[in-house]
Design an enzyme around this catalytic site. Sequence first.
Site, short mmCIF file in Angstrom:
data_model
loop_
_atom_site.label_atom_id
_atom_site.label_comp_id
_atom_site.label_asym_id
_atom_site.label_seq_id
_atom_site.Cartn_x
_atom_site.Cartn_y
_atom_site.Cartn_z
N GLY A 48 10.81 4.24 27.28
CA GLY A 48 11.11 2.92 26.78
C GLY A 48 12.63 2.82 26.41
O GLY A 48 13.27 3.57 25.34
N MET A 108 10.26 -9.45 16.83
CA MET A 108 9.92 -8.67 15.44
C MET A 108 11.40 -8.15 15.11
O MET A 108 11.91 -6.91 15.18
CB MET A 108 9.15 -7.47 16.04
N GLY A 147 7.59 -0.67 22.25
CA GLY A 147 7.15 -2.03 21.61
C GLY A 147 6.34 -2.00 20.51
O GLY A 147 5.90 -0.53 20.09
N HIS A 186 44.80 -13.15 12.81
CA HIS A 186 45.44 -12.28 13.37
C HIS A 186 45.72 -10.96 12.60
O HIS A 186 46.40 -11.24 11.63
CB HIS A 186 46.65 -12.88 14.16
N HIS A 221 15.23 -10.42 9.98
CA HIS A 221 16.03 -11.45 9.60
C HIS A 221 15.27 -12.75 10.06
O HIS A 221 15.34 -13.68 9.16
CB HIS A 221 17.52 -11.72 9.97
N GLY A 244 14.58 2.90 21.44
CA GLY A 244 14.85 4.03 22.15
C GLY A 244 16.45 4.12 22.43
O GLY A 244 17.09 5.23 22.18
N GLY A 267 14.42 0.37 25.21
CA GLY A 267 14.60 -0.96 24.47
C GLY A 267 15.20 -0.77 23.33
O GLY A 267 16.13 0.12 23.06
N LYS A 324 0.82 -1.21 0.22
CA LYS A 324 0.08 -0.30 0.16
C LYS A 324 0.66 1.24 0.04
O LYS A 324 0.56 2.33 -0.32
CB LYS A 324 -0.85 -0.08 1.15
#
Length: 466
Positions: free
Chosen positions: A180, A319, A272, A445, A322, A185, A182, A35
């Site tokens: 938040g 959510m 969320g 290395h 991947h 944020g 999370g 849409k």
Amino acid sequence: MSNKFDSIVIGSGPGGYVCAIRLAQNGHSVAIIEKNKNFGGTCLNVGCIPSKALLHASHVYEQSKNEYSKMGINVKPSINIKELLNYKEAMIKSNTDGISFLFKKNKIVSINGSAEIISNNSVKVTNGKNIDTYTASNIIIATGSTHNTIPGVDIDEKHIISSTGGLSLDKVPDNLLIIGAGYIGIELGSVWSRLGSKVTFVEAFDKILPNTDDECGEYLRKLLEKRGMKFILNTKVESVKKEKNALKINLINATDSSKSILTSDIVMQSVGRKPYVEGLGLDSIGLKLDKFHNIDVDKNFQTSEKNIYAIGDVINGPMLAHKAEEEGVAVADIICGKYGHVNYDVIPSVIYCDPEIASVGKTESDLKEEKIEYKVGKFPFIANGRAKVNNQTEGFVKILSDAETDKVHGIHIVGSDAGNLIGEAVLALEFGASSEDIARTCHAHPTLTESLKEAALDVDNMAIHK
Ligand code: NAI
């Protein structure tokens, strides 16, 4: 153009577009309905891609201000916000153009409009005054998610913003309060803090990033505080009111219900996301949602209705783009009679702040809860040669392996480039590696990856450089 297809995919985010491509690779005639004017869903337009463009640019800015002179590079950087936002838009375009190219290459028909499912094999698409109906043997819902809301916080995308507004502020606010701490944020808070805002987080839990390994989350919080960000934990935002010159934020302490008030120029809400199923007509065809309002699916991603499948943020699980991509490929293969599967135990997560946090598998809390005995191997980047010369010594690698069998249960990394380093950890878990397997594998290395080998050696107290 015929209106009849083998499969119709609704939504062109990472779940939907990947699913459409795999269906086409499997020989299906495929239509994808979107849409928005651009393909790519939240991830490409208002999620992963624009946020990473801003994170990258603001990181370079911060480094040029604070770190370059240590290497003898003297610059006087300044921010042109208009150009910064143009850069972000260009990155979105280059990625969404890539999807258009892939659709053409795979002969996928793209249809612009809002889809409503009217039966087990037909979809009505409305675009302005145009209404068309399309039929298919299979319908795949991949409509993603939208941000959660808090009663008392009315988003206007100008002063009280969602993450979408947080990607497009046209000036750096003096103060930014984020509800938040999370994924969203922490990432967008990092961007605006680096650009000069005073960033304050209000988080309902007593820790940031509640689903992350506790030690990694706490380590990161301290570093972000050193960088100037402020955290008010164990506190909820009750409401945000617009006053004459600022926003008034009413807070309530989660333990003792004491109340307090803060002010800020801008408030961003990131508490969320929820499945986005609006307008799909699920009620009228009787398609069932679970108690969390996710579309209910079985192990083959089949909904309660025959021929209708669902993947990505609209179904249960993390959510993450991947995860949706994995499900897109799996459902396409299942529909086409092949074997499709997703290993939900081995889905990495990355938070792209500085330093990054990347994880795969179980956390220490998970193992304790499941009463699994485990050993811990840890290696700090300060002891890694490449991290030293890169001047990026913050953080560590932590490996959790089974106390009896040594099989790796989880790997957690805080550090520069953790998001890339986690790739090796994901592969190790996918192949059921033991910490000894990782320890016995030769690592180039000087690279940051040697820290994974050292952490694996440390599981048996045999790290060389620690
Ligand atoms: P989140 O679930 O990561 O964090 C939301 C936070 O808000 C939680 O810590 C929660 O305790 C807190 N909270 C909830 N209500 C509150 C209130 N009234 N007052 C104060 N704190 C409150 O959700 P977020 O950050 O919105 O991200 C949504 C989804 O997007 C995530 O689940 C993630 O999967 C995805 N995402 C992934 C990214 C990545 O992979 N790097 C980046 C950004 C988003």
